[in-house]
Design a protein around this motif. Structure first.
Motif, PDB file in Angstrom:
ATOM      1  N   ASN A 296      -1.106 -41.284  16.491  1.00 53.55           N
ATOM      2  CA  ASN A 296      -1.619 -40.291  15.543  1.00 53.55           C
ATOM      3  C   ASN A 296      -2.186 -40.997  14.323  1.00 53.55           C
ATOM      4  O   ASN A 296      -1.699 -42.057  13.935  1.00 53.55           O
ATOM      5  N   ILE A 297      -3.214 -40.379  13.728  1.00 54.08           N
ATOM      6  CA  ILE A 297      -3.712 -40.896  12.447  1.00 54.08           C
ATOM      7  C   ILE A 297      -3.285 -39.942  11.347  1.00 54.08           C
ATOM      8  O   ILE A 297      -3.449 -38.726  11.455  1.00 54.08           O
ATOM      9  N   HIS A 298      -2.697 -40.518  10.296  1.00 57.73           N
ATOM     10  CA  HIS A 298      -2.232 -39.710   9.164  1.00 57.73           C
ATOM     11  C   HIS A 298      -2.898 -40.228   7.883  1.00 57.73           C
ATOM     12  O   HIS A 298      -2.923 -41.443   7.649  1.00 57.73           O
TER      13      HIS A 298
ATOM     14  N   ALA B 142     -10.947 -45.829   5.408  1.00 54.85           N
ATOM     15  CA  ALA B 142      -9.761 -46.188   6.206  1.00 54.85           C
ATOM     16  C   ALA B 142      -9.756 -45.545   7.594  1.00 54.85           C
ATOM     17  O   ALA B 142      -9.862 -46.237   8.599  1.00 54.85           O
ATOM     18  N   GLU B 143      -9.704 -44.228   7.672  1.00 52.73           N
ATOM     19  CA  GLU B 143      -9.459 -43.578   8.970  1.00 52.73           C
ATOM     20  C   GLU B 143     -10.452 -43.970  10.050  1.00 52.73           C
ATOM     21  O   GLU B 143     -10.069 -44.316  11.168  1.00 52.73           O
ATOM     22  N   TRP B 144     -11.741 -43.896   9.725  1.00 55.62           N
ATOM     23  CA  TRP B 144     -12.763 -44.107  10.763  1.00 55.62           C
ATOM     24  C   TRP B 144     -12.800 -45.559  11.248  1.00 55.62           C
ATOM     25  O   TRP B 144     -13.341 -45.838  12.309  1.00 55.62           O
TER      26      TRP B 144
ATOM     27  N   GLY C  68     -13.023 -30.656  12.946  1.00 54.95           N
ATOM     28  CA  GLY C  68     -14.390 -31.173  12.920  1.00 54.95           C
ATOM     29  C   GLY C  68     -14.610 -32.398  13.793  1.00 54.95           C
ATOM     30  O   GLY C  68     -15.715 -32.639  14.275  1.00 54.95           O
ATOM     31  N   GLY C  69     -13.582 -33.199  13.942  1.00 57.70           N
ATOM     32  CA  GLY C  69     -13.682 -34.318  14.870  1.00 57.70           C
ATOM     33  C   GLY C  69     -14.420 -35.534  14.347  1.00 57.70           C
ATOM     34  O   GLY C  69     -15.015 -36.269  15.133  1.00 57.70           O
ATOM     35  N   THR C  70     -14.354 -35.793  13.031  1.00 51.55           N
ATOM     36  CA  THR C  70     -15.013 -37.018  12.557  1.00 51.55           C
ATOM     37  C   THR C  70     -14.271 -38.260  13.056  1.00 51.55           C
ATOM     38  O   THR C  70     -14.895 -39.304  13.286  1.00 51.55           O
ATOM     39  N   ASN C  71     -12.975 -38.144  13.231  1.00 55.11           N
ATOM     40  CA  ASN C  71     -12.241 -39.291  13.804  1.00 55.11           C
ATOM     41  C   ASN C  71     -12.599 -39.483  15.276  1.00 55.11           C
ATOM     42  O   ASN C  71     -12.706 -40.615  15.741  1.00 55.11           O
ATOM     43  N   LEU C  72     -12.764 -38.391  15.985  1.00 53.36           N
ATOM     44  CA  LEU C  72     -13.234 -38.491  17.374  1.00 53.36           C
ATOM     45  C   LEU C  72     -14.595 -39.184  17.399  1.00 53.36           C
ATOM     46  O   LEU C  72     -14.850 -40.058  18.226  1.00 53.36           O
TER      47      LEU C  72
HETATM   48  C1  GRF Z   1      -7.981 -36.367   9.245  1.00 55.91           C
HETATM   49  O1  GRF Z   1      -7.824 -36.461   7.865  1.00 55.91           O
HETATM   50  C2  GRF Z   1      -6.756 -36.904   9.934  1.00 55.91           C
HETATM   51  O2  GRF Z   1      -6.173 -37.970   9.273  1.00 55.91           O
HETATM   52  C3  GRF Z   1      -5.844 -35.719   9.904  1.00 55.91           C
HETATM   53  O3  GRF Z   1      -6.681 -34.613  10.136  1.00 55.91           O
HETATM   54  C4  GRF Z   1      -8.006 -34.914   9.703  1.00 55.91           C
HETATM   55  C5  GRF Z   1      -8.931 -34.675  10.867  1.00 55.91           C
HETATM   56  O4  GRF Z   1     -10.290 -34.746  10.562  1.00 55.91           O
HETATM   57  N1  GRF Z   1      -4.741 -35.905  10.803  1.00 55.91           N
HETATM   58  P1  GRF Z   1     -11.369 -34.782  11.722  1.00 55.91           P
HETATM   59  O5  GRF Z   1     -11.193 -33.544  12.591  1.00 55.91           O
HETATM   60  O6  GRF Z   1     -11.182 -36.026  12.532  1.00 55.91           O
HETATM   61  O7  GRF Z   1     -12.703 -34.766  11.032  1.00 55.91           O
END
Ligand code: GRF
Length: 203
Positions: free
Chosen positions: A109-111, A181-183, A13-17
Motif C-alpha cells: 500500500n502507498i500512504h 514522493a508517491e509517483w 483518480g488513479g494518478t498512482n496507477l
Molecule cells: C494517494 O494520495 C495515496 O497515497 C492514497 O490515496 C491517494 C490516491 O490517489 N492512498 P490516486 O487515486 O492514485 O490519484
C-alpha cells in the motif's frame, strides 16, 4: 524471465496507477505485468486509465448493508481469476480484513505520510495532510509498506521525505507529496517487491 503478475486495487483518480503504467512503459518496472485493475467504485477514473492501456478491469461494489466478507469474497474471486501474484493498493479506500489478507498473495500500500506519523484508521485522503499541517511538521512524505491486519501497520518497504512549505494548504501539500514522493516511490517499491518474489520463486 517470467513476469510477475500484478493486480492494482483503486477507488479514485488513479494518478498512482498512472505512475505504475508509465514506469512499465519506460522500463522502470521490468519484471512485472499488470493483469487487473479492480475498483470498488464504477466511476473511478483509474478504470479509464487502465482501459486506455489495455489492462483488464473489474468493478466490485459493496452494496449497502452487505457483509464485508461477501464483498471480499467477490474481490478475491477476481484476483484469483487474474492469477495475480502481487497486489498493489493505489488509493483503494477500504480496510481489508485479516482473513482476506491471509488468503492473498503479498499486498502493498502507498500512504501519503511518513509512517508512523499521521496513519492508521481515519487517516486517508486530504485528512492526512490536514493533520500534518495542524501538527506543524516541517517534513512529511510518503511510505510504501506491506499490508497486514493493522491499518498502515505492516513492514515498511520504502519512504521518501517531502518539505512542508510556508503557506501550504492540504491541497498543495497533497500535490507535492504525490509529485515528489508517491509517483516515484510506488514504482520503485513494486520493482523491489517483484525482486523478492522472483528470488523466492527461484529458490
Ligand atoms: C494517494 O494520495 C495515496 O497515497 C492514497 O490515496 C491517494 C490516491 O490517489 N492512498 P490516486 O487515486 O492514485 O490519484
Amino acid at each position: 524471465m517470467v513476469k510477475t503478475k500484478i493486480a492494482v486495487l483503486v477507488s479514485g483518480g488513479g494518478t498512482n496507477l498512472q505512475a505504475l503504467i508509465d514506469a512499465k512503459k519506460s522500463g522502470k518496472i521490468r519484471d512485472g505485468e499488470f493483469v487487473l485493475v479492480l475498483s470498488d467504485k464504477p466511476e473511478a477514473y483509474a478504470l479509464t486509465r487502465a482501459k486506455e492501456n489495455g489492462i483488464p478491469t473489474a468493478v466490485v461494489q459493496r452494496k449497502k448493508g452487505e457483509a464485508r466478507e461477501i464483498f471480499e469474497q467477490a474481490v478475491l474471486a477476481e484476483l484469483r481469476e487474474s492469477g495475480a501474484e502481487l497486489i498493489v493498493l493505489a488509493g483503494f479506500m477500504r480496510i481489508l480484513s485479516e482473513d482476506f489478507i491471509k488468503a492473498c498473495p503479498p499486498i502493498i500500500n502507498i500512504h501519503p505520510s511518513l509512517i508512523p506519523a499521521f496513519c492508521g484508521a481515519g487517516f486517508y485522503g486530504l485528512r492526512v495532510h490536514e493533520a500534518a499541517l495542524e501538527y506543524g511538521v516541517k517534513v512529511t512524505g510518503a511510505t510504501v509498506h506491506f499490508v497486514n491486519e493493522i491499518p498502515d501497520g505492516g513492514k515498511i518497504i520504502l519512504q521518501k521525505a517531502v518539505d512542508v512549505l510556508e503557506g501550504d494548504t492540504p491541497q498543495t501539500l497533497q500535490r507535492r507529496v504525490m509529485e515528489e514522493a508517491e509517483w516515484k516511490l510506488l514504482p520503485e517499491a513494486v520493482e523491489k517487491v517483484i525482486g523478492i518474489i522472483q528470488k523466492e520463486r527461484n529458490e
